[in-house]
Design a protein around this motif. Structure first.
Motif, PDB file in Angstrom:
ATOM      1  N   LYS A   1      -3.833  -4.175   5.457  1.00  0.00           N
ATOM      2  CA  LYS A   1      -2.884  -5.076   4.791  1.00  0.00           C
ATOM      3  C   LYS A   1      -3.605  -6.097   3.895  1.00  0.00           C
ATOM      4  O   LYS A   1      -3.088  -6.475   2.843  1.00  0.00           O
ATOM      5  CB  LYS A   1      -2.029  -5.797   5.823  1.00  0.00           C
ATOM      6  N   THR A   2      -4.798  -6.514   4.317  1.00  0.00           N
ATOM      7  CA  THR A   2      -5.568  -7.454   3.481  1.00  0.00           C
ATOM      8  C   THR A   2      -5.895  -6.814   2.140  1.00  0.00           C
ATOM      9  O   THR A   2      -5.769  -7.457   1.081  1.00  0.00           O
ATOM     10  CB  THR A   2      -6.862  -7.869   4.198  1.00  0.00           C
ATOM     11  N   ILE A   3      -6.317  -5.554   2.166  1.00  0.00           N
ATOM     12  CA  ILE A   3      -6.629  -4.841   0.915  1.00  0.00           C
ATOM     13  C   ILE A   3      -5.384  -4.738   0.041  1.00  0.00           C
ATOM     14  O   ILE A   3      -5.439  -4.965  -1.176  1.00  0.00           O
ATOM     15  CB  ILE A   3      -7.207  -3.448   1.220  1.00  0.00           C
ATOM     16  N   ILE A   4      -4.243  -4.416   0.642  1.00  0.00           N
ATOM     17  CA  ILE A   4      -2.998  -4.272  -0.127  1.00  0.00           C
ATOM     18  C   ILE A   4      -2.607  -5.590  -0.790  1.00  0.00           C
ATOM     19  O   ILE A   4      -2.409  -5.667  -2.017  1.00  0.00           O
ATOM     20  CB  ILE A   4      -1.851  -3.783   0.777  1.00  0.00           C
ATOM     21  N   TYR A   5      -2.490  -6.643  -0.001  1.00  0.00           N
ATOM     22  CA  TYR A   5      -1.977  -7.916  -0.524  1.00  0.00           C
ATOM     23  C   TYR A   5      -2.925  -8.548  -1.542  1.00  0.00           C
ATOM     24  O   TYR A   5      -2.495  -9.057  -2.584  1.00  0.00           O
ATOM     25  CB  TYR A   5      -1.705  -8.888   0.624  1.00  0.00           C
ATOM     26  N   LEU A   6      -4.230  -8.514  -1.250  1.00  0.00           N
ATOM     27  CA  LEU A   6      -5.173  -9.119  -2.190  1.00  0.00           C
ATOM     28  C   LEU A   6      -5.345  -8.263  -3.445  1.00  0.00           C
ATOM     29  O   LEU A   6      -5.687  -8.790  -4.509  1.00  0.00           O
ATOM     30  CB  LEU A   6      -6.521  -9.356  -1.515  1.00  0.00           C
TER      31      LEU A   6
ATOM     32  N   SER B   1      -1.209   5.500  -1.385  1.00  0.00           N
ATOM     33  CA  SER B   1      -0.830   6.912  -1.233  1.00  0.00           C
ATOM     34  C   SER B   1      -1.442   7.543   0.012  1.00  0.00           C
ATOM     35  O   SER B   1      -0.875   8.482   0.583  1.00  0.00           O
ATOM     36  CB  SER B   1      -1.258   7.712  -2.471  1.00  0.00           C
ATOM     37  N   GLY B   2      -2.600   7.066   0.425  1.00  0.00           N
ATOM     38  CA  GLY B   2      -3.237   7.628   1.619  1.00  0.00           C
ATOM     39  C   GLY B   2      -2.845   6.947   2.905  1.00  0.00           C
ATOM     40  O   GLY B   2      -3.473   7.188   3.947  1.00  0.00           O
ATOM     41  N   SER B   3      -1.813   6.114   2.882  1.00  0.00           N
ATOM     42  CA  SER B   3      -1.455   5.279   4.027  1.00  0.00           C
ATOM     43  C   SER B   3      -1.250   6.079   5.308  1.00  0.00           C
ATOM     44  O   SER B   3      -1.701   5.683   6.378  1.00  0.00           O
ATOM     45  CB  SER B   3      -0.191   4.479   3.703  1.00  0.00           C
ATOM     46  N   GLY B   4      -0.580   7.227   5.200  1.00  0.00           N
ATOM     47  CA  GLY B   4      -0.267   7.996   6.398  1.00  0.00           C
ATOM     48  C   GLY B   4      -1.466   8.639   7.058  1.00  0.00           C
ATOM     49  O   GLY B   4      -1.358   9.138   8.189  1.00  0.00           O
TER      50      GLY B   4
END
Length: 723
Positions: free
Chosen positions: A109-114, A234-237
């Motif tokens: 989540k840190t990578i996503i939000y930042l 896209s690779g979340s799963g």
């Protein structure tokens, strides 16, 4: 039995939740693999994400120095200061990113939000580079806001992405995990290589809003960052997502603070002597935590000299780019942009990594030389120092064509004789112009005029065809002038005009026209650039042009004709006189006021070779060394410490750039000498440093706990190696 008991107790702890889980195993399904390998498919998304993110960062950063100079119109020192302030901020923010990931959001989540913050920063930076958006204050404000958000984004995700990739591997696939980090580093340099070549081309070769297209050049990195974010999501799963483990860094700081405070509180008391100052924290913190912090602080102490290397390394994008702008960048018709020279570093890194790993290091090992990590890093420092020594030599040669600035109570002057015969110029009280000046003679260099004060009125005695004419002109100190001597309708006259005092920026050439005809002219350069010059020796303002051969159209009221200006070269300043020939034809006489850049940009190659070889030995070795010397729970702390050495290196550049006030070549020599001195200090520190195997130490601590306490414990020393 002791080992078996320990295994059962460990399993029980995991079941009861005493230890934080290593990953999200709610589904208990194994990660998908790349075909026929032990590599998780999820790492492909992470590697592509890193490639796009590094393209975004380095593509934007390659343009910064020239953007500050040519778009925001800052001087070289301020441009260098802001550049390194931004670079330093990018390496201070990883500490913040690590805290957010460890205590709150987790790495994913840190990578996503930042990354979203990162994209917003790029967009604001691109908008700030549009000339029609507000005034200078708006451009500066948007640029600084954009850079601040970019620094938060890139620095915040920096400690998370590589570690998140390592989390995708099973424990038994350590070999594949190590290879992943090599691929990860190659992706970083591939993104940097392509972007540092492409974005300067977009900026210089594409025109928008009547000039260099910085908005497009910053917009493309913004688009790549959007792609990086989309690919990662896209690779979340497929990802293993490790939940936050708690604020390890804060716990370390609290333990150190308690040890210091406890030691000071009991300083005058009769207390048993303790082996290490951190042992004073044993009243509150576990022995295992204290031992792990001891290991980390030993390495952090060894890191103290390291920022000096980064102080030199990061000047590739500032001082070295400015140096390239004062050089000849023509490669047989292919012209390089000054900021494109930075492409050499990632290109050489991609070449040097396999050469060193499969060639140089095995060869050294065959020679039975113990090339330890400390020795590799010290060698990298020496190579970086030699790179700056080479840069100083190149800078001295490149400066030979620069007009030195006149000092207080000084001015520079040259004489342009546009009359039809030689003249003798005499200035009372000055020892200048000893020889007669021929008609249309191109002066070899300027002469120094000494003033009594900030300005002075000088008398010029001109001897022409047996008669002497006297003229008076006022001269300001620290200025550069041309004295135009001409004859119109049989009368000798003179004009004092101001010249360029410095080379044109960005490797451009500067040209001005003097119209010696008796009618006005309009000069057309290219498709739509028209310069109007009045008759009778009027002088046009300087026009900045790209390096090239020019044939321009010249129109008078009566006729139209073409003028061949020849080659207008890198960094030169020209005065072109439009005059009649004896055959009554119009011609252009070109005079070179400031010499063209005569040192080829290829002479920067040795310094790039040396600094890139130094980076491979210093950076890659140091990163692996810091990782190997940290216990598992402290690896993020030590990685943050490693990144902070880069930040403090940029702080050193800020201090030197603002305080030293040296010529550029002298500043290069200063940095080289400082790094050589620091290398000696680091080598001495490294000689006394003893490596510790953190895993071995952890096993021994576990065995100690399991041994019965009968008063006859056997103390097991960790495995150590002297470097």
């Amino acid at each position: 039995m002791a080992k078996e008991k320990g295994t059962k107790e460990t399993a029980k702890k995991k079941q009861t939740g005493d230890d934080p889980p290593r990953g999200d195993f709610s589904s208990q399904k194994k990660s998908r693999k790349l075909c026929g390998t032990n590599y998780p498919l999820s790492i492909a998304f992470i590697v592509v994400n890193e490639f796009c993110e590094r393209f975004s960062y380095y593509g934007m950063k390659a343009l910064l120095t020239l953007y500050f100079l040519n778009f925001l119109h800052w001087d070289e020192n301020l441009s260098t200061t802001i550049y390194h302030a931004f670079s330093g901020l990018c390496y201070f923010t990883p500490v913040l990113g690590a805290l957010i990931a460890d205590t709150w959001l987790g790495k994913y989540k840190t990578i996503i939000y930042l990354s979203i913050v990162y994209v917003i920063g790029h967009v604001i930076k691109s908008v700030g580079a549009i000339p029609t958006v507000g005034d200078q204050v708006v451009h500066v404000g948007l640029s600084m806001l954009g850079l601040a958000l970019i620094a938060l984004g890139t620095g915040g995700i920096k400690p998370c992405v590589a570690a998140f990739g390592g989390d995708q591997f099973e424990e038994e696939h350590a070999y594949e995990r190590n290879k992943f980090f090599s691929v990860f580093y190659l992706a970083i340099n591939a993104g940097s290589l392509i972007s540092t070549f492409v974005t300067p081309v977009l900026k210089g070769d594409v025109k928008c809003f009547g000039g260099d297209c910085y908005a497009l050049a910053f917009g493309v990195p913004a688009a790549l960052m959007v792609i990086a974010l989309v690919v990662f999501i896209s690779g979340s799963g497929m990802y293993k997502k490790t939940p936050p483990r708690g604020n390890v860094l804060l716990e370390v700081c609290q333990c150190i603070e308690f040890a210091i405070r406890n030691r000071l509180k009991n300083f005058y008391k009769q207390m048993p002597k303790r082996e290490h100052w951190l042992d004073w924290a044993s009243e509150k913190y576990s022995k295992q935590l204290i031992n792990e912090i001891k290991m980390v602080t030993r390495v952090l102490f060894l890191f103290i000299p390291l920022p000096m290397f980064w102080a030199l390394f990061d000047q590739q994008g500032s001082r070295w780019t400015l140096q390239a702008s004062r050089m000849n960048a023509d490669f047989g018709g292919l012209v390089f942009q000054p900021d494109q020279m930075q492409v050499l570093n990632p290109l050489l890194i991609l070449i040097f990594i396999p050469v060193f790993d499969f060639g140089l290091y095995p060869l050294i090992k065959m020679c039975r030389i113990n090339f330890t990590p400390i020795r590799k890093m010290a060698t990298g420092m020496i190579l970086a120092g030699l790179a700056f020594a080479a840069a100083a030599i190149v800078d001295i040669k490149a400066n030979e064509t620069i007009l030195p600035p006149p000092g207080p109570k000084e001015s520079f002057i040259q004489v342009l004789n546009l009359a039809n015969d030689s003249i003798q110029v005499t200035i009372p009280g000055q020892d200048l112009f000893q020889q007669p000046i021929a008609a249309f003679q191109d002066p070899a260099e300027y002469s120094k005029l000494t003033l009594d004060g900030a300005q002075q009125n000088f008398r010029f005695d001109l001897q022409f065809q047996g008669s002497v004419s006297t003229f008076n002109h006022t001269v300001q100190e620290k200025s550069v002038y041309s004295l135009i001597v001409c004859k119109s309708e049989g009368i000798l006259s003179s004009h004092l005009i101001a010249d360029l005092a410095t080379k044109p920026a960005k490797g451009l050439s500067a040209v001005r026209f003097i119209n010696a005809l008796d009618q006005d002219v309009n000069i057309t350069i290219g498709k739509d650039q028209i310069i109007s010059v009045d008759k009778n020796y009027s002088v046009a303002n300087y026009t900045k042009l790209k390096r090239g051969k020019y044939n321009v159209q010249c129109n008078t009221e009566a006729e139209e004709f073409s003028l061949d200006l020849g080659l207008l070269d890198f960094g030169a300043s020209y005065t072109i006189v439009i005059t009649n020939t004896s055959a009554n034809h119009v011609e252009a006489r070109k005079m070179e006021d400031i010499l063209a850049n005569n040192i080829h940009i290829a002479w920067q190659l040795p310094q790039y070779l040396l600094i890139s070889a130094g980076e491979v030995m210093f950076s890659i070795t140091g990163l692996a060394f810091s990782y190997s010397q940290a216990p598992i729970s402290m690896k993020s702390v030590l990685q943050a410490g490693w990144l902070l050495t880069v930040a403090f290196g940029n702080v050193i550049v800020l201090i030197v750039a603002q305080a030293a006030l040296l010529e550029q070549w002298a500043e290069f020599v200063l940095f080289a000498c400082l790094l050589f001195a620091v290398c000696i200090i680091f080598s001495i520190m490294g000689y006394f440093y003893v490596t510790v195997d953190p895993e071995e130490l952890t096993k021994e601590e576990a065995e100690k706990k399991e041994m019965p306490s009968n008063g006859n414990e056997i103390r097991l020393a960790p495995r150590k190696t002297k470097l």
